[in-house]
Design an enzyme around this catalytic site. Structure first.
Site, mmCIF file in Angstrom:
data_model
loop_
_atom_site.group_PDB
_atom_site.id
_atom_site.type_symbol
_atom_site.label_atom_id
_atom_site.label_comp_id
_atom_site.label_asym_id
_atom_site.label_seq_id
_atom_site.Cartn_x
_atom_site.Cartn_y
_atom_site.Cartn_z
ATOM 1 N N ASP A 62 0.864 -1.101 -0.052
ATOM 2 C CA ASP A 62 -0.049 0.126 -0.082
ATOM 3 C C ASP A 62 1.050 1.227 -0.218
ATOM 4 O OD1 ASP A 62 -2.210 1.693 0.325
ATOM 5 O OD2 ASP A 62 -2.331 1.242 2.330
ATOM 6 N N GLU B 117 2.547 5.122 -3.847
ATOM 7 C CA GLU B 117 2.531 6.012 -5.105
ATOM 8 C C GLU B 117 3.887 6.700 -5.356
ATOM 9 O OE1 GLU B 117 0.051 5.712 -2.795
ATOM 10 O OE2 GLU B 117 -0.972 4.220 -4.208
ATOM 11 N N ASP C 171 -8.887 3.719 -2.505
ATOM 12 C CA ASP C 171 -9.779 4.040 -1.613
ATOM 13 C C ASP C 171 -11.233 4.363 -2.253
ATOM 14 O OD1 ASP C 171 -7.933 3.326 0.159
ATOM 15 O OD2 ASP C 171 -7.441 5.169 0.698
HETATM 16 O O1 MIG Z 1 -3.808 6.010 4.752
HETATM 17 O O2 MIG Z 1 -3.561 0.873 5.720
HETATM 18 O O3 MIG Z 1 -5.703 2.153 0.272
HETATM 19 O O4 MIG Z 1 -6.758 -0.143 1.427
HETATM 20 O O5 MIG Z 1 -6.618 -0.013 4.458
HETATM 21 C C1 MIG Z 1 -4.628 4.961 4.605
HETATM 22 C C2 MIG Z 1 -4.723 1.564 5.959
HETATM 23 C C3 MIG Z 1 -3.697 3.696 4.501
HETATM 24 C C4 MIG Z 1 -5.039 2.997 2.300
HETATM 25 C C5 MIG Z 1 -5.367 1.838 1.615
HETATM 26 C C6 MIG Z 1 -6.508 1.105 2.390
HETATM 27 C C7 MIG Z 1 -5.968 0.536 3.678
HETATM 28 C C8 MIG Z 1 -5.369 1.829 4.510
HETATM 29 N N1 MIG Z 1 -4.363 2.542 3.687
#
Ligand code: MIG
Length: 798
Positions: A405, A408, A483
């Protein structure tokens, strides 16, 4: 974000007159008066690469996206000189290069125009960063349509839109939001029923304008790097997509369990909560194969650690979950907490593996753990080190999949929500700034993760899922769309995004079912599950700050609908697995938008909702509350309504009535759909037969069934089983022939043939020319069990 353009626009520059050309084996070089060189490389007869430099020489050629294992070759390459242009001809296309200004036009061999330059290549010098802003404009004609581009949350047909490619954390994004998490600078144009593709392989921030700024112009440009694009000629859209997918690479087969249903939430903790969730799935008999641990499983959000208060014995928990059929997937983010007592941080510091600012300090940014440094995954040594970090998680603890995650990369509380642009990257030995590396940072992280998980999961297959991705990431990882929001509009978006990803080479993708942000109603959740089971990746996920999103958080009818559709997915696993096989071998997209299915029919060019799941199942989600059915378009062919058995012929719009526990599903006539029995998880049951649902057709149709050991790599050594079924139906006969390939022996012995819509009364049945006995009474349900190795089944009224 201040772009160079706003800082100082110095005006566009254009190539001048061509002074001559030269040719080597597969490339032709055109030189202009003002030091521009255009290099056209013929990779295949229908795949041409165009590279431009304005310096008089080319810099080192390097791409993360292109799959180097692909072989190239062509039948013809002829260069001729005419009065005003040069002409390159392959066995599929003709490319003309204008002597006056280097402009290009591409036609088919009949002279039908496919694509031509408007201004063509031009550029603007970048005083602030050096190099050029490189630009391309193509002429477009009325009636042209545009598809592809990865995860764009816009209408399937991008005509009239401008899109931006810059990987971005977009919490609760909305329709038409730009940019999003992924970067796939690839589009398909469709004009005069002929399709072509453009892949602009440039990792800088890029823009594509599809007749938005000017009605008859399509353009694309990048804030740096080279004008470097691939032109792919169809004319079938399917050929454009498969060629693009071969060019940027295909994944390996996923373990079959990864195609099961997955349950996720931010976050399931402590251990007792995890067990409560998994226990409930088994109790309610809703099939489920994977359970996810989000960031709270870690100790202070430090990657590769565990919060021992929540999870005192992870190895034991993971093993016990595995006994119950649950694979554990854990999240791993790129930010490494700055903490001298944390071994991962210390190791990376010692090895000098973190990204640095232009003047030397480490790149520092706030994410979940607080202040962090970030590994430079564009450095091969860093990737190798990162891969090694997975040893304990995978080999020792038994985690089966890893979820990347925030790659980016996302940074909190800063303008631009990412690294500053001066951050340095190795870029595999081509040092550069973040301007160039930003868009592939996430892919390189997922790649390093894949290498690690693969190594330690061996001889089993790895499973990786990523949020950010650049073209080619599909070689290493699956993905989800980030998200989203629990709204009806987002259900529409999810449907389009998955079709778009599929024709953009990245088919192993899903949305957060039910929506990540906000709370879905039971009805919305039910409608989402009904669509989600037809997406290659199928996972419920939610932010957790609005209550629960497990199937049992809703009314009992929603639980029943969830069970019914997840069971259908589990029955269809062999069909889905076969789709994967066609994807990894032939680059065939698993989901096919209607325009892909029938580009000749202009009615399909602006359709968004209906799509083909594999080759034979047409799905159309319900996207509104209180629906009793919906209007939809049925493409060419005859189709069986899955629920009623009624046959409808296509190329027409129709109203389809459905109950709450149904969505419109149609089966193409002549299809043979393989089905497994319902299991609570992959491998739960040993079975001695599988079903083949045979849908009669007056005429011929082929279907296939791919199987292997469901995990491991033996399939690469030929230990797989591929059956091709050839169905031929006539007024009084139905013949099904089976052709088998591969060395894998499936563990079951029989097929249960379920005959749908047989138009005659059966008098005799022959299996491999031997008359088969059948009890007319029990056969009335039109079900017949035969040996799986049959080569010809002949059912006759004569
Ligand atoms: O700032 O890890 O898209 O799927 O549950 C949020 C917590 C960070 C974003 C991800 C989401 C995940 C969440 N993450």
């Amino acid at each position: 974000m201040i772009t160079n353009t706003e800082l100082e626009y110095k005006g566009d520059l254009f190539p001048s007159k061509v002074t001559g050309f030269s040719k080597d084996v597969d490339s032709v070089y055109f030189n202009t008066d003002n030091n521009v060189i255009l290099k056209i490389t013929v990779l295949r007869d229908s795949l041409l690469r165009f590279r431009y430099t304005t310096k008089g020489y080319f810099s080192k050629d390097f791409s993360y996206a292109i799959d180097k294992t692909q072989s190239h070759g062509f039948n013809a390459l002829e260069v001729t000189e005419e009065k005003n242009h040069y002409q390159i001809q392959t066995s599929k296309v003709i490319c003309k290069v204008q002597k006056a200004d280097l402009r290009i036009s591409l036609t088919d061999l009949d002279g039908q125009l496919i694509l031509d330059d408007e201004k063509g290549f031009h550029w603007e010098e970048s005083y602030h960063f050096g190099g050029n802003i490189v630009k391309m404009s193509k002429a477009s004609r009325d009636g042209e349509s545009f598809y592809g581009m990865g995860d764009k949350a816009s209408h399937a047909n991008l005509k009239g839109k401008r899109v931006e490619n810059w990987a971005m954390d977009q919490y609760a994004f909305h329709k038409d939001q730009e940019p999003l998490y992924k970067v796939v600078p690839f589009y398909i144009g469709l004009h005069h029923k002929e399709a072509y593709g453009i892949f602009f392989d440039n990792t800088f921030r890029t823009f594509f304008d599809f007749c938005h700024e000017r009605r008859n112009v399509t353009s694309f440009w990048a804030e740096g790097g080279e004008m470097n694009y691939y032109f792919i000629y169809g004319p079938a859209m399917s050929d454009v997509v498969t060629t693009y997918t071969h060019l940027t690479g295909k994944p390996e087969m996923p373990p079959l369990w990864a195609l099961g249903y997955h349950q996720c939430k931010w976050s399931y903790f402590p251990e007792s909560k995890v067990r409560e969730i998994t226990g409930k799935f088994r109790e309610l008999r809703i099939p489920c194969d994977a359970i996810y641990l989000d960031i709270d499983y870690m100790d202070g959000f430090r990657c590769f650690t565990w919060n021992k208060d929540y999870f005192p014995d992870p190895k034991k928990m993971v093993a016990e979950l595995a006994e119950d059929g649950f694979k554990t997937v854990v999240i791993i983010d790129p930010g490494i907490k700055i903490d001298k007592d944390y071994w991962v941080y210390q190791e990376a510091l010692d090895k000098d593996y973190f990204c640095k600012r232009a003047d030397g300090p480490y790149m520092k940014g706030k994410v979940w753990p607080g202040e962090c440094n970030f590994p430079d995954y564009t450095n091969p040594a860093v990737r190798e080190w990162w891969a090694g970090l997975f040893k304990e998680l995978i080999s020792d603890i038994g985690v089966k999949g890893v979820w990347n995650d925030m790659n980016e990369p996302a940074v909190m509380e800063v303008p631009g929500k990412t690294f500053p642009m001066d951050v340095r990257h190795d870029y595999d030995g081509n040092p550069c700034s973040h301007r160039k590396a930003h868009n592939i940072y996430g892919t390189q992280m997922a790649r390093a993760t894949y290498e690690g998980v693969k190594q330690f999961a061996y001889p089993k297959r790895p499973f990786i899922i990523t949020r950010s991705a650049y073209s080619g990431a599909q070689k290493y990882t699956s993905s989800w769309t980030g998200d989203n929001v629990a709204s009806w509009e987002h259900l529409w978006i999810a449907n389009i995004q998955m079709q778009r990803m599929s024709i953009s080479g990245m088919g192993f993708t899903g949305s957060d079912i039910g929506g990540f942000a906000e709370q879905p109603s039971g009805e919305l959740y039910a409608r989402w599950i009904q669509l989600g089971v037809f997406h290659p990746f199928c996972r419920t996920h939610s932010s957790g700050d609005h209550g629960d999103q497990e199937p049992w958080s809703f009314d009992v009818d929603v639980i029943d609908i969830t069970r019914k559709f997840v069971e259908l997915r589990y029955q269809l696993l062999p069909y889905l697995y076969t789709m994967f096989w066609e994807y990894i071998n032939d680059g065939v997209p698993m989901l096919k938008p209607l325009v892909y299915f029938d580009q000749e029919d202009p009615q399909t060019h602006y359709r968004t909702d209906e799509f083909l799941f594999g080759n034979h199942i047409l799905v159309c989600p319900i996207l509104e509350p209180n629906a009793q059915g919906r209007r939809m378009y049925l493409p060419i062919g005859n189709w069986y309504n899955y629920w009623t058995g009624e046959v409808v012929s296509g190329r027409k719009e129709l109203w389809v009535k459905t109950d709450y526990d149904q969505i419109p599903i149609f089966i193409k006539e002549g299809a043979i759909i393989p089905k497994y029995p319902v299991q609570q998880y992959v491998g739960e049951l040993q079975f001695d037969e599988i079903s083949l649902d045979v849908y009669f057709k007056l005429g011929k149709e082929n279907s296939s069934l791919y199987e292997d050991a469901q995990d491991g790599y033996d399939y690469n050594k030929g230990r797989y089983s591929l059956s091709t079924f050839r169905l031929k139906g006539s007024e009084k006969n139905l013949i099904v022939q089976q052709f088998k390939e591969g060395k894998y022996e499936v563990p079951y012995g029989k097929y249960r043939i379920n005959l749908h819509a047989l138009p005659f009364k059966v008098k005799r049945i022959y299996v491999d020319n031997e008359r088969a006995e059948f009890d007319t009474v029990s056969f009335d349900g039109k079900t017949l069990v035969i040996d799986k190795d049959f080569t010809e089944l002949h059912i006759t009224a004569e």
